[in-house]
Design a protein around this motif. Structure first.
Motif, PDB file in Angstrom:
ATOM      1  N   MET A 196      48.016  45.643  34.884  1.00  0.00           N
ATOM      2  CA  MET A 196      46.789  46.229  35.421  1.00  0.00           C
ATOM      3  C   MET A 196      45.765  46.544  34.347  1.00  0.00           C
ATOM      4  SD  MET A 196      48.356  48.796  38.231  1.00  0.00           S
ATOM      5  CE  MET A 196      49.777  48.345  39.175  1.00  0.00           C
ATOM      6  N   ASP A 197      46.074  46.296  33.091  1.00  0.00           N
ATOM      7  CA  ASP A 197      45.192  46.720  32.004  1.00  0.00           C
ATOM      8  C   ASP A 197      43.939  45.862  31.844  1.00  0.00           C
ATOM      9  OD1 ASP A 197      46.859  48.808  31.419  1.00  0.00           O
ATOM     10  OD2 ASP A 197      47.980  47.700  29.902  1.00  0.00           O
ATOM     11  N   ASN A 198      44.018  44.572  32.096  1.00  0.00           N
ATOM     12  CA  ASN A 198      42.893  43.666  31.826  1.00  0.00           C
ATOM     13  C   ASN A 198      42.260  43.113  33.095  1.00  0.00           C
ATOM     14  OD1 ASN A 198      43.241  43.706  28.960  1.00  0.00           O
ATOM     15  ND2 ASN A 198      45.056  42.450  29.259  1.00  0.00           N
ATOM     16  N   MET A 199      42.446  43.753  34.235  1.00  0.00           N
ATOM     17  CA  MET A 199      41.950  43.211  35.493  1.00  0.00           C
ATOM     18  C   MET A 199      40.432  43.155  35.555  1.00  0.00           C
ATOM     19  SD  MET A 199      44.129  44.275  38.796  1.00  0.00           S
ATOM     20  CE  MET A 199      44.525  45.947  38.399  1.00  0.00           C
TER      21      MET A 199
ATOM     22  N   THR B 248      46.555  37.904  56.264  1.00  0.00           N
ATOM     23  CA  THR B 248      47.490  36.866  55.815  1.00  0.00           C
ATOM     24  C   THR B 248      48.454  37.378  54.745  1.00  0.00           C
ATOM     25  OG1 THR B 248      45.987  36.077  54.089  1.00  0.00           O
ATOM     26  CG2 THR B 248      45.822  35.035  56.259  1.00  0.00           C
ATOM     27  N   GLY B 249      48.145  38.528  54.147  1.00  0.00           N
ATOM     28  CA  GLY B 249      48.973  39.058  53.071  1.00  0.00           C
ATOM     29  C   GLY B 249      48.683  38.429  51.724  1.00  0.00           C
ATOM     30  N   PHE B 250      47.626  37.642  51.635  1.00  0.00           N
ATOM     31  CA  PHE B 250      47.300  36.953  50.387  1.00  0.00           C
ATOM     32  C   PHE B 250      46.618  37.922  49.415  1.00  0.00           C
ATOM     33  CE2 PHE B 250      44.587  34.292  47.670  1.00  0.00           C
ATOM     34  CZ  PHE B 250      45.521  33.389  47.207  1.00  0.00           C
ATOM     35  N   ILE B 251      47.108  37.930  48.187  1.00  0.00           N
ATOM     36  CA  ILE B 251      46.516  38.768  47.138  1.00  0.00           C
ATOM     37  C   ILE B 251      46.244  37.890  45.925  1.00  0.00           C
ATOM     38  CG2 ILE B 251      48.746  39.470  46.137  1.00  0.00           C
ATOM     39  CD1 ILE B 251      47.450  42.270  45.697  1.00  0.00           C
ATOM     40  N   TRP B 252      45.155  38.180  45.218  1.00  0.00           N
ATOM     41  CA  TRP B 252      44.897  37.511  43.949  1.00  0.00           C
ATOM     42  C   TRP B 252      44.381  38.519  42.951  1.00  0.00           C
ATOM     43  CZ3 TRP B 252      41.446  37.122  47.941  1.00  0.00           C
ATOM     44  CH2 TRP B 252      40.118  37.426  47.668  1.00  0.00           C
ATOM     45  N   MET B 253      44.610  38.212  41.710  1.00  0.00           N
ATOM     46  CA  MET B 253      44.188  39.079  40.621  1.00  0.00           C
ATOM     47  C   MET B 253      43.702  38.197  39.487  1.00  0.00           C
ATOM     48  SD  MET B 253      46.457  41.778  38.467  1.00  0.00           S
ATOM     49  CE  MET B 253      47.077  40.593  37.318  1.00  0.00           C
ATOM     50  N   ARG B 254      42.558  38.540  38.956  1.00  0.00           N
ATOM     51  CA  ARG B 254      42.040  37.844  37.777  1.00  0.00           C
ATOM     52  C   ARG B 254      41.980  38.845  36.642  1.00  0.00           C
ATOM     53  NH1 ARG B 254      37.771  34.924  41.330  1.00  0.00           N
ATOM     54  NH2 ARG B 254      38.863  32.980  41.739  1.00  0.00           N
ATOM     55  N   GLN B 255      42.413  38.397  35.468  1.00  0.00           N
ATOM     56  CA  GLN B 255      42.357  39.259  34.298  1.00  0.00           C
ATOM     57  C   GLN B 255      41.680  38.530  33.158  1.00  0.00           C
ATOM     58  OE1 GLN B 255      46.298  40.653  33.439  1.00  0.00           O
ATOM     59  NE2 GLN B 255      47.180  38.629  33.409  1.00  0.00           N
TER      60      GLN B 255
ATOM     61  N   SER C  48      37.654  49.254  36.077  1.00  0.00           N
ATOM     62  CA  SER C  48      39.085  49.016  35.917  1.00  0.00           C
ATOM     63  C   SER C  48      39.936  50.117  36.548  1.00  0.00           C
ATOM     64  CB  SER C  48      39.442  48.853  34.441  1.00  0.00           C
ATOM     65  OG  SER C  48      39.155  50.041  33.740  1.00  0.00           O
ATOM     66  N   MET C  49      39.446  51.336  36.578  1.00  0.00           N
ATOM     67  CA  MET C  49      40.204  52.423  37.210  1.00  0.00           C
ATOM     68  C   MET C  49      40.311  52.202  38.718  1.00  0.00           C
ATOM     69  SD  MET C  49      41.337  54.223  34.820  1.00  0.00           S
ATOM     70  CE  MET C  49      41.975  55.644  35.665  1.00  0.00           C
ATOM     71  N   GLU C  50      39.245  51.747  39.340  1.00  0.00           N
ATOM     72  CA  GLU C  50      39.268  51.444  40.768  1.00  0.00           C
ATOM     73  C   GLU C  50      40.212  50.275  41.047  1.00  0.00           C
ATOM     74  OE1 GLU C  50      38.287  51.553  44.888  1.00  0.00           O
ATOM     75  OE2 GLU C  50      38.165  53.015  43.279  1.00  0.00           O
ATOM     76  N   LEU C  51      40.198  49.253  40.182  1.00  0.00           N
ATOM     77  CA  LEU C  51      41.100  48.112  40.351  1.00  0.00           C
ATOM     78  C   LEU C  51      42.552  48.551  40.239  1.00  0.00           C
ATOM     79  CD1 LEU C  51      39.208  45.405  38.279  1.00  0.00           C
ATOM     80  CD2 LEU C  51      39.483  45.492  40.752  1.00  0.00           C
ATOM     81  N   ARG C  52      42.861  49.386  39.276  1.00  0.00           N
ATOM     82  CA  ARG C  52      44.229  49.894  39.115  1.00  0.00           C
ATOM     83  C   ARG C  52      44.663  50.686  40.353  1.00  0.00           C
ATOM     84  NH1 ARG C  52      44.890  52.302  33.055  1.00  0.00           N
ATOM     85  NH2 ARG C  52      44.789  50.313  31.984  1.00  0.00           N
TER      86      ARG C  52
END
Length: 132
Positions: A44-47, A56-63, A21-25
Motif C-alpha cells: 500500500m506504500d506506493n499506490m 463483479t468483484g474486480f479490483i485493480w491497483m496501480r503503484q 495515498s492515505m485515502e488509497l490505503r
C-alpha cells in the motif's frame, strides 16, 4: 483481451480512487476487510490508483514502482508489479495478475490466494498456474 482493456471495461461501474495515498490505503484496507482478507496482503506504500467494481468483484491497483515483500513467517519473497488485478470473493482472490512468488530462484506467477480459519487465518494458500 489485454489488461488495459479489462480494466477499461470494469471501470465503467467501479469506484475509482487516486491521489491521496492515505485515502488509497484506507480504501484498500476497507475492501480487504469486507472480504475477510488480511490487511497486509497487498502493498500500500506506493499506490497511485485503486479501483473496485463491486458487482463483479474486480479490483485493480496501480503503484509507482514494483514492490518486493518477504512474508517472514513462511520465508516467501513476493513481487508486486506496477499493476495488480484480481477478482475478489469472500476469503479468496482469483485470476490475479501482477503478483509473482520466488521459488527455487525462479519467479512464478501467483494466480489465486485462498484463506481458511476466519477471523484468525492460520492458512493462506498461494496457487500458481504451474502447480508449484
Amino acid at each position: 483481451m489485454t489488461k488495459e482493456q479489462l480494466i477499461a471495461m470494469q471501470r465503467q461501474n467501479a469506484e475509482v480512487y487516486d491521489g491521496d495515498s492515505m485515502e488509497l490505503r484506507r480504501k484498500s484496507r476497507e475492501f480487504l476487510e469486507r472480504l475477510q482478507m488480511p490487511i497486509g496482503l497487498l502493498p500500500m506504500d506506493n499506490m497511485e490508483e485503486l479501483g473496485f467494481n463491486e458487482s463483479t468483484g474486480f479490483i485493480w491497483m496501480r503503484q509507482k514502482k514494483p514492490t518486493y515483500y518477504k512474508f517472514r513467517q513462511i520465508g516467501q519473497l513476493v513481487r508486486f508489479d506496477t499493476e495488480i488485478t484480481a477478482f475478489l470473493e469472500d476469503r479468496r482472490m482469483r485470476a490475479i495478475t501482477g503478483v509473482k512468488g520466488r521459488e527455487f530462484l525462479v519467479w512464478i506467477p501467483v494466480n489465486e490466494i485462498q484463506m481458511e480459519n476466519i477471523p484468525d487465518p492460520k492458512n493462506i494458500t498461494f496457487c500458481t498456474p504451474v502447480g508449484i
